[in-house]
Scaffold this motif. Structure first.
Motif, short mmCIF file in Angstrom:
data_model
loop_
_atom_site.label_atom_id
_atom_site.label_comp_id
_atom_site.label_asym_id
_atom_site.label_seq_id
_atom_site.Cartn_x
_atom_site.Cartn_y
_atom_site.Cartn_z
N PRO A 361 18.71 22.77 -29.07
CA PRO A 361 17.66 21.74 -28.96
C PRO A 361 17.57 20.83 -30.17
CG PRO A 361 16.85 23.86 -28.18
CD PRO A 361 18.19 24.12 -28.80
N ALA A 362 17.74 21.37 -31.37
CA ALA A 362 17.62 20.55 -32.58
C ALA A 362 18.72 19.50 -32.64
CB ALA A 362 17.67 21.43 -33.83
N VAL A 363 19.93 19.89 -32.25
CA VAL A 363 21.05 18.95 -32.27
C VAL A 363 20.91 17.92 -31.15
CG1 VAL A 363 23.55 18.73 -32.09
CG2 VAL A 363 22.57 20.66 -33.35
N VAL A 364 20.53 18.38 -29.97
CA VAL A 364 20.36 17.46 -28.84
C VAL A 364 19.27 16.42 -29.14
CG1 VAL A 364 19.62 17.29 -26.42
CG2 VAL A 364 21.20 19.10 -27.13
N ALA A 365 18.19 16.87 -29.77
CA ALA A 365 17.10 15.94 -30.09
C ALA A 365 17.57 14.84 -31.03
CB ALA A 365 15.94 16.71 -30.70
N LEU A 366 18.35 15.20 -32.04
CA LEU A 366 18.83 14.19 -32.98
C LEU A 366 19.89 13.31 -32.34
CD1 LEU A 366 18.67 12.99 -35.79
CD2 LEU A 366 20.43 14.64 -36.53
N ALA A 367 20.77 13.89 -31.55
CA ALA A 367 21.80 13.09 -30.87
C ALA A 367 21.17 12.01 -30.01
CB ALA A 367 22.70 13.99 -30.03
N GLY A 368 20.00 12.28 -29.44
CA GLY A 368 19.30 11.30 -28.62
C GLY A 368 18.81 10.09 -29.40
N LYS A 369 18.84 10.19 -30.72
CA LYS A 369 18.39 9.07 -31.56
C LYS A 369 19.58 8.25 -32.10
CE LYS A 369 14.50 11.90 -33.21
NZ LYS A 369 13.87 12.53 -34.39
N VAL A 370 20.79 8.67 -31.74
CA VAL A 370 21.99 8.00 -32.25
C VAL A 370 22.41 6.90 -31.28
CG1 VAL A 370 24.39 8.29 -32.95
CG2 VAL A 370 22.73 10.11 -33.43
N ARG A 371 22.59 5.70 -31.80
CA ARG A 371 23.00 4.56 -31.00
C ARG A 371 24.11 3.80 -31.72
NH1 ARG A 371 17.86 5.78 -30.48
NH2 ARG A 371 16.90 5.77 -28.40
N TYR A 372 24.64 2.78 -31.08
CA TYR A 372 25.75 2.04 -31.69
C TYR A 372 25.61 0.55 -31.42
CZ TYR A 372 27.82 1.16 -27.10
OH TYR A 372 28.05 0.71 -25.83
N ARG A 373 26.32 -0.20 -32.24
CA ARG A 373 26.56 -1.62 -31.96
C ARG A 373 27.98 -1.94 -32.39
NH1 ARG A 373 22.10 -3.14 -35.93
NH2 ARG A 373 23.05 -2.97 -37.99
N ILE A 374 28.62 -2.80 -31.64
CA ILE A 374 30.02 -3.13 -31.91
C ILE A 374 30.11 -4.08 -33.10
CG2 ILE A 374 32.06 -4.30 -31.00
CD1 ILE A 374 31.20 -3.28 -28.21
N ASP A 375 30.96 -3.74 -34.04
CA ASP A 375 31.24 -4.59 -35.19
C ASP A 375 32.57 -5.29 -34.93
OD1 ASP A 375 31.80 -5.77 -37.59
OD2 ASP A 375 32.16 -3.90 -38.69
N PRO A 376 32.55 -6.61 -34.68
CA PRO A 376 33.79 -7.32 -34.36
C PRO A 376 34.80 -7.31 -35.51
CG PRO A 376 31.97 -8.87 -34.65
CD PRO A 376 31.37 -7.50 -34.65
N GLN A 377 34.33 -6.98 -36.71
CA GLN A 377 35.23 -6.93 -37.87
C GLN A 377 35.78 -5.53 -38.13
OE1 GLN A 377 36.00 -9.88 -39.19
NE2 GLN A 377 34.56 -10.71 -37.68
N ASN A 378 35.41 -4.57 -37.29
CA ASN A 378 35.89 -3.21 -37.50
C ASN A 378 37.41 -3.17 -37.38
OD1 ASN A 378 36.63 -0.34 -36.49
ND2 ASN A 378 34.54 -0.11 -37.25
N PRO A 379 38.10 -2.48 -38.30
CA PRO A 379 39.57 -2.53 -38.33
C PRO A 379 40.26 -1.61 -37.33
CG PRO A 379 38.76 -1.17 -40.13
CD PRO A 379 37.54 -1.77 -39.48
N TYR A 380 39.52 -0.85 -36.52
CA TYR A 380 40.14 0.05 -35.55
C TYR A 380 41.13 -0.72 -34.67
CZ TYR A 380 40.75 3.11 -31.54
OH TYR A 380 41.29 3.87 -30.55
#
Length: 458
Positions: A361-380
């Motif tokens: 539960p502790a890990v799932v709760a924190l994972a639910g707060k993780v989000r992303y945005r695409i960085d067009p300059q990311n070198p991947y």
């Protein structure tokens, strides 16, 4: 492309000529050292997974016994079946090496293919060394011809490039001439396969991809040696490999053949410190550094991550499913879960990808707060970076960045690190410390003598 328009010398023919000109005695020392590290790493990974259900199923699914070693098992198999089982085990926990430009996992394909072929055909360690080096180099370079497009087309690059790399590696070990090697590559392309639908529910098929590619390379090399004809224009043809698996024929073929044999990308192979998707690693590092700052998970409102666009469809979407993976294997391909795990538990190891662990539960709760945005300059995919911008309840914002993957070219693991990883993996797989130390000593000299693998059996 009509027959009149076909190239006088095809890409595969250029590649085969360069491969056949190589000699194990003249490999750069850094390439040999990387192949030695690779051997240590993959044997440990095969042992750590040997008791897992998916390995038992792969072994049970083989009905072609023979003289070749399935690492960590008493039963012996045909060369193709041994490559299948060993490749599946090595890749199974997603703890195997990565080529950052791909990304692909070469060791789990090439090493089991070449070792099985050498064991079956009584070839020596120098032959195995050259076969592994050529197979890894070919597979890695192929992944740079049309970067990211194979994944976008729905295929697993390790699976499809692996069949080609394994054919090159085994063909080298078997001393195929250029024409035979071209035929082997042409045939291997029709054996290549591996879709990424395993992402939907954490199915086992990704694990099989490395082993399937390994055994395909053996079969293609043997067919090439026997004179079975394959298409010369296998790579660049209008119905060729890249058309099928990347939806293009306009790749950078110079990245494959331009300086093959004079510059070795094999030297840059990365070894994983965490048993999960490679691109999650820099984000785990960021999360662990945030945790050291004594931030409480309950105080976190949001963790926003800048990411490369090419990673989103595998590691971030659908976001709700990634924030709450359905099983342990799915957790390996969830950046939100891996971030939360690294933050809450302080590290990420093999035990963090069980079905029970991903439901914490502790890990799932924190994972639910993780989000992303695409960085067009990311070198991947040229470089794997990490970033977390954590916003706390009191309005405080704290950022962490990781500019590269630890274990890669910019911060490689040492030989001692890789040996320590081997010992931990062997213990996880049920070997005693004495047994593991003995095997470590044995494989340390494998390239200098006969390819004798009986010590690796159970």
């Amino acid at each position: 492309m009509t027959s009149a328009e076909l190239p006088k010398t095809a890409v595969a023919e250029h590649l085969a000529q360069k491969i056949c000109a190589l000699d194990a005695a003249h490999l750069p020392e850094a390439v040999r050292a990387k192949c030695e590290d690779l051997l240590v790493d993959v044997v440990g990974l095969a042992v750590t997974a040997r008791n897992e259900d998916y390995v038992k199923a792969a072994l049970a699914g083989c009905d072609d016994d023979g003289p070749c070693t399935a690492i960590g098992h008493s039963r012996t198999l045909s060369a193709a079946a041994a490559a299948l089982v060993n490749g599946t085990a090595i890749h199974g926990e997603d703890f195997d090496d990565t080529f950052e430009g791909g990304p692909i996992h070469a060791g789990a394909v090439i090493v089991p293919a070449v070792l099985a072929a050498c064991e079956r055909h009584d070839l020596d360690g120098g032959t195995a060394l050259l076969g592994i080096a050529v197979g890894v180099e070919t597979m890695c370079r192929l992944s740079t011809v049309a970067p990211t497009l194979t994944h976008k087309a729905g295929f697993h690059p390790t699976a499809v490039f692996g069949a080609m790399g394994a054919a090159a590696g085994v063909g080298t070990a078997l001393k195929l001439n250029p024409r035979q090697l071209v035929d082997a590559l042409g045939t291997a392309a029709s054996m290549a396969s591996g879709i990424i639908e395993y992402l939907a529910e954490g199915a086992w098929t990704k694990r099989l991809h490395a082993g399937w590619a390994a055994q395909s390379g053996i079969r293609a090399a043997l067919l090439g040696r026997a004179g079975f004809l394959g298409p010369r224009t296998v790579f660049e043809g209008v119905h060729g490999f890249f058309h099928g698996f990347a939806h293009t024929t306009k790749g950078d073929y110079d990245a494959l053949i331009g300086d093959f044999g004079t510059r070795w990308v094999t030297e840059t192979l990365a070894f994983k410190p965490y048993p999960c998707g490679t691109m999650t690693h820099p984000y785990i590092d960021c999360a662990r550094r945030l945790a050291v700052k004594k931030i409480k998970a309950d105080d976190v409102v949001e963790m926003m991550c800048e990411v490369g666009e090419g990673t989103v469809h595998r590691l971030w979407e659908p976001l709700a499913a990634k924030q709450k993976p359905g099983n342990g294997y799915a957790g390996k391909f969830s950046t939100p879960y891996c971030i939360a795990c690294g933050f809450v538990r302080g590290n990420v190891g093999l035990g963090d990808f069980t079905d029970a662990a991903v439901r914490d539960p502790a890990v799932v709760a924190l994972a639910g707060k993780v989000r992303y945005r695409i960085d067009p300059q990311n070198p991947y995919p040229k470089n794997f970076t990490g970033h977390i911008r954590a916003t706390l309840r009191d309005g405080t914002v704290i950022e962490e960045r990781q500019p590269y993957m630890r274990g890669g070219a910019r911060e490689p693991l040492t030989r001692a690190d890789i040996q320590d990883k081997f010992l931990l993996n062997a213990a996880h797989g049920g070997w005693t410390a004495a047994r593991a130390a003995q095997v470590l000593q044995t494989i340390g000299t494998l390239f200098d003598g006969p390819v004798e693998l009986t010590a690796l059996r159970d």
